[in-house]
Every structure is written in structure tokens, then in C-alpha cells.
Design a protein around this motif. Structure first.
Motif, PDB file in Angstrom:
ATOM      1  N   PRO A  70       0.807  -1.232   0.000  1.00 16.58           N
ATOM      2  CA  PRO A  70       0.000   0.000   0.000  1.00 16.58           C
ATOM      3  C   PRO A  70       0.836   1.277   0.000  1.00 16.58           C
ATOM      4  CG  PRO A  70       0.038  -0.913   2.197  1.00 16.58           C
ATOM      5  CD  PRO A  70       0.774  -1.886   1.319  1.00 16.58           C
ATOM      6  N   LEU A  71       2.152   1.163   0.089  1.00 14.07           N
ATOM      7  CA  LEU A  71       2.977   2.365   0.020  1.00 14.07           C
ATOM      8  C   LEU A  71       2.826   3.038  -1.338  1.00 14.07           C
ATOM      9  CD1 LEU A  71       5.048   4.243   1.308  1.00 14.07           C
ATOM     10  CD2 LEU A  71       6.858   2.720   0.483  1.00 14.07           C
ATOM     11  N   ASP A  72       2.785   2.237  -2.404  1.00 12.43           N
ATOM     12  CA  ASP A  72       2.541   2.787  -3.740  1.00 12.43           C
ATOM     13  C   ASP A  72       1.172   3.462  -3.806  1.00 12.43           C
ATOM     14  OD1 ASP A  72       4.962   1.985  -4.731  1.00 12.43           O
ATOM     15  OD2 ASP A  72       4.217   0.142  -5.628  1.00 12.43           O
ATOM     16  N   LEU A  79       0.111  12.207  -4.567  1.00 11.96           N
ATOM     17  CA  LEU A  79       0.434  12.938  -5.790  1.00 11.96           C
ATOM     18  C   LEU A  79      -0.816  13.558  -6.408  1.00 11.96           C
ATOM     19  CD1 LEU A  79       2.996  10.521  -7.494  1.00 11.96           C
ATOM     20  CD2 LEU A  79       3.483  12.734  -6.452  1.00 11.96           C
ATOM     21  N   LEU A  80      -1.922  12.845  -6.325  1.00 10.62           N
ATOM     22  CA  LEU A  80      -3.179  13.331  -6.888  1.00 10.62           C
ATOM     23  C   LEU A  80      -3.777  14.459  -6.059  1.00 10.62           C
ATOM     24  CD1 LEU A  80      -4.800   9.941  -7.912  1.00 10.62           C
ATOM     25  CD2 LEU A  80      -4.287  11.812  -9.491  1.00 10.62           C
ATOM     26  N   ILE A  81      -3.987  14.202  -4.781  1.00 12.83           N
ATOM     27  CA  ILE A  81      -4.750  15.131  -3.953  1.00 12.83           C
ATOM     28  C   ILE A  81      -3.954  16.385  -3.614  1.00 12.83           C
ATOM     29  CG2 ILE A  81      -4.120  14.269  -1.669  1.00 12.83           C
ATOM     30  CD1 ILE A  81      -7.161  14.428  -1.014  1.00 12.83           C
ATOM     31  N   THR A 114       8.614   7.254  -7.634  1.00 14.84           N
ATOM     32  CA  THR A 114       8.207   5.961  -7.079  1.00 14.84           C
ATOM     33  C   THR A 114       9.418   5.147  -6.642  1.00 14.84           C
ATOM     34  OG1 THR A 114       6.264   5.949  -8.537  1.00 14.84           O
ATOM     35  CG2 THR A 114       6.895   3.865  -7.527  1.00 14.84           C
ATOM     36  N   ALA A 115      10.459   5.130  -7.476  1.00 15.11           N
ATOM     37  CA  ALA A 115      11.666   4.378  -7.144  1.00 15.11           C
ATOM     38  C   ALA A 115      12.331   4.921  -5.894  1.00 15.11           C
ATOM     39  CB  ALA A 115      12.632   4.407  -8.326  1.00 15.11           C
ATOM     40  N   LEU A 336      -3.174   3.669  -9.454  1.00 15.99           N
ATOM     41  CA  LEU A 336      -3.732   3.275  -8.163  1.00 15.99           C
ATOM     42  C   LEU A 336      -4.774   2.186  -8.349  1.00 15.99           C
ATOM     43  CD1 LEU A 336      -4.192   3.654  -5.111  1.00 15.99           C
ATOM     44  CD2 LEU A 336      -5.726   5.553  -5.676  1.00 15.99           C
ATOM     45  N   ILE A 337      -5.670   2.367  -9.311  1.00 13.29           N
ATOM     46  CA  ILE A 337      -6.727   1.385  -9.573  1.00 13.29           C
ATOM     47  C   ILE A 337      -6.128   0.066 -10.028  1.00 13.29           C
ATOM     48  CG2 ILE A 337      -8.667   0.849 -11.086  1.00 13.29           C
ATOM     49  CD1 ILE A 337      -9.298   3.875 -11.092  1.00 13.29           C
TER      50      ILE A 337
END
Length: 430
Positions: A70-72, A79-81, A114-115, A336-337
């Protein structure tokens, strides 16, 4: 925004605390009464100190696995919000004129973020393997593998994103179906090139050096009517003390691979059982069945992703600072989805894998006629890899691509040693 991020952060912390409790405070490693005293009882082949170390190592590795997933998700949500995804998109639009260059730049920045965010957990996992003498890999070699991972995944990821935005522009309603159609040749291509192009980037592969053992394996392959020109060994001892063997590739590029650690630590009868196991995968066409199953499941997956992505953009347009499904800034929502759905289907794919592995175990025992070698192999795998013989339920569900060591030993004990087996009959179909 702050409340949403704080809420997501709290949810992630509570999730981590649950798994800390699950692995380190509530675990019941007691051996079932029916197993005590049998060859499946870890006390029969592991010292108390080995058992304790195996439990500790497994708990730490399992905990790291479950908190990394769930870290991703948390990263994509933030990043979105926070609007960072939108800002990155605006930077790309200001810096580059052409849409495809904007996408490449956006994907590069997103991949790099992400990396970097996941790197600390990856490093901790590497250090844990070193501390428990599972990994023998130097830090420079580990870092090299991380760089290779990035430069393999980044071009593939970029190509997928470019195709996605092109399809959703040309076929907004049916993009998911055309995307799935493209995955068929793409998946076949990856299966075909992996053994000869991708895998050698990480390790050296060469034909089996032990010619006496090779002749035994060739004789076993001939008995099963299997082409015997795909047995390789790989120098994994530079990176690990664990044991493994596997089947990879399709068609002319199919390979059966033995780690050199397996060759160094197991006797010939155990290695022949492992080869029989891998030949079982070949005879029963598990690689092709797995590929076909993946394509079928992915068709449904693309459809579900399309529906969820459409609704997610519609209901959270203002919350996530996105303008629509074609908006490059909405890419983290799509990821995310996809990530959540992929994790959700893991128990199903693991169940199929466990079934195939069990069948391959049975085939290997029938082909070699040596169930005792199978039992010793499973015991050695547990000792060398510090594996839990009977892991917790959630580990079996989400990480159990193979039956547990306890289950595999029990299955081996119930198999009859017979000189007659169905290998030749199945081999006639090749």
C-alpha cells in the motif's frame, strides 16, 4: 487536502500496526498434532535455533512485503490530492511541445519518484537478507540490479502509457478492449525474450557443467519425451544462499534453469527430483496455461479498470485536480486502480499456482520414483532458505505461490513409489 493526506497516512499506519501485531505478537507457530513426529514436523529436520531464526526472518520479510504494497497506493493518492501530479503535467507541457514527449517526461518523473520512495524499504529488505545470511550480494551489485530494474521497467511502462493515451483518444469507449488485444502479442514477446535478453542482464547463464549429472537429467528427459536442450545453470551464489530452479520462456526459447546453489547443496537424487518437477511443468504445459489464464483474467481486468477509472475521474475531478480521463495528471489514479486490482486477484492467481506446483511435485515423484528425495529436497529448501514450514494464513493467501513446505512433504509422503508412471503417456502429446 491536509485532512485527506492525514487520514490516508493514519490508515497506512494502522494498517502497518495490524500486520506488526499479526506477525510479531499474535502468530501461532505450533505444529498440528497430526504432523508431530512425521517428516513434515520441522523439529525432525531443523534445530531449535534454526526454527527460531527461520520464524524471525520470515516474520520480518512478510511484514516488509505487506507494508510495501500500500505504500505505492499512498504515494499515488498523495500525488493526486496534493496537486503535484497536475504540476508535473504543467511542467512537461511548458517544457515540451509534443504530446508524446510530455508523456515520456511525465512517466520518467513519476517512475523516479516511485523508485526513490520505495528504495528505503527495498534497502531494508536487502539488509535483512544479508543479516540472516540469505543474501551474499554486495551493495554495489544490489545497486546495479536496482538500476537495471529501472531501465527495463521505465521503457516498458512508457510504451504502455503512450499506447493508453493514444487508444483513449481514438477509441474512448472501447480502449480497454483494444489495449487487451495488444497485450496478447506483447506478452508473448516478453515471454520469448526474457530468457535470452532480460535474464542475462542480471546473471550469467551457461549449459550445465556437471556432465555426469547432465547425462542423468537427459535420460530423465528422454523418459518423459521432453526435448533435452534447455537445461541451464546460473551463478546465483554471487547473490544468495537460497536454492531454486524454474521454467521460463516459450517455444524455442524455453529454458529449465538450475541455480548453482542448488547444484552445490543438493545431492543428485534431489536435483533429479527438482528436474522431474520442472519437467512436469513442461509436460502439463503450465507456462502456456498460465499465459492463457493471465490473458483471460486481464480482459476482465481491463474492463473493470475502465469502469473504475471513468467513475473515479467523474466523482473526484476537483479533489484530484484532473480534467478528464485523457488528462496526463490523472495517470496516478489509473495506476492506483490497477495496483489495487492486481493485489486483489493475487489470492486467485496464487491458488492456481499452488495447484500447478502440487501437480508438478506429483509428476516429479512419479518420474523419479523417489519420494524420499522429494522429502529431503523440501526439508533442505526450508533449512537453507529459512522458510516457515507452515506460514500464517494471510501469507499463504497473498504470498503462497507454492504449497507450504509442510504440505509438500505431506503430499510426498502419501505418493506411492512405483516404477510405472504416466510420464510416457503424457509425453506422447508433445
Amino acid at each position: 487536502m491536509r485532512k485527506w493526506i492525514a487520514g490516508a497516512g493514519l490508515a497506512y499506519v494502522l494498517y502497518g500496526l495490524f500486520f506488526y501485531w499479526y506477525f510479531f505478537m499474535s502468530g501461532d507457530s505450533a505444529v498440528p498434532e497430526a504432523v508431530k513426529g512425521t517428516q513434515a514436523d520441522p523439529a525432525s529436520f531443523m534445530k531449535p535455533s534454526q526454527l527460531a531464526v527461520a520464524e524471525q526472518y520470515s516474520d520480518v520479510k512478510n511484514f516488509l512485503f505487506f507494508i510495501s504494497i500500500p505504500l505505492d497506493w499512498f504515494l499515488f493518492f498523495v500525488l493526486l490530492i496534493s496537486g503535484v501530479s497536475k504540476k508535473i503535467k504543467q511542467w512537461m507541457e511548458a517544457a515540451m511541445r509534443f504530446r508524446f514527449l510530455q508523456i515520456i517526461g511525465f512517466v520518467f518523473v513519476l517512475s523516479l519518484i516511485t523508485a526513490l520512495v520505495t528504495l528505503p524499504l527495498d534497502w531494508i529488505g536487502y539488509q535483512v537478507s544479508l543479516d540472516y545470511n540469505i543474501s551474499t550480494q554486495t551493495a554495489s551489485s544490489w545497486a546495479k540490479d536496482q538500476v537495471i530494474d529501472f531501465w527495463i521497467s521505465f521503457p516498458i511502462f512508457t510504451l504502455c502509457v503512450l499506447v493508453f493515451y493514444w487508444l483513449i483518444k481514438k477509441h474512448e469507449k472501447k480502449w480497454w478492449f483494444y489495449a487487451w488485444l495488444l497485450t496478447v502479442p506483447f506478452s508473448l514477446f516478453l515471454f520469448f525474450i526474457q530468457p535470452v535478453i532480460i535474464d542475462p542482464l542480471y546473471n550469467d547463464f551457461y549449459p550445465l557443467k556437471n556432465k555426469e549429472l547432465e547425462s542423468k537429467i537427459l535420460a530423465l528427459a528422454e523418459e518423459a519425451y521432453i526435448p533435452a536442450d534447455h537445461v541451464y545453470e546460473v551463478n546465483m551464489s554471487e547473490k544468495t544462499n537460497a536454492l531454486n530452479a524454474y521454467v521460463t520462456g516459450i517455444g524455442a526459447n524455453k529454458r529449465i534453469v538450475l541455480w548453482d546453489t542448488t547444484l552445490n547443496k543438493l545431492d543428485d537424487s534431489e536435483i533429479l527430483f527438482i528436474m522431474g518437477h520442472e519437467m512436469g511443468h513442461y509436460v502439463m504445459k503450465h507456462v502456456y496455461i498460465g499465459l492463457a489464464g493471465y490473458l483471460i483474467v486481464s480482459l476482465a481486468g481491463f474492463y473493470v479498470v475502465d469502469k473504475l477509472y471513468k467513475r473515479g475521474v467523474h466523482f473526484a475531478r476537483n479533489l484530484f485536480h484532473v480534467e478528464g480521463r485523457r488528462d496526463l495528471g490523472a495517470l496516478p489514479l489509473l495506476l492506483l486502480i490497477v495496483s489495487v486490482l492486481s493485489f486483489a486477484v493475487t489470492p486467485f492467481s496464487n491458488a492456481v499456482s499452488r495447484y500447478q506446483e502440487n501437480k508438478a511435485d506429483q509428476y516429479g515423484i512419479e518420474l523419479t520414483g523417489d519420494s524420499e528425495a522429494a522429502v529431503r529436497t523440501f526439508q533442505d529448501l526450508a533449512v537453507t532458505g529459512l522458510s516457515q514450514v507452515d506460514p500464517p494464513f494471510l501469507v499463504k493467501l497473498f504470498r503462497g505461490s507454492h504449497p507450504s513446505i509442510m504440505e509438500r512433504i505431506q503430499h510426498a509422503e502419501t505418493e506411492e513409489n512405483t516404477s510405472e508412471h504416466p510420464a510416457s503417456e503424457q509425453g506422447d502429446d508433445q
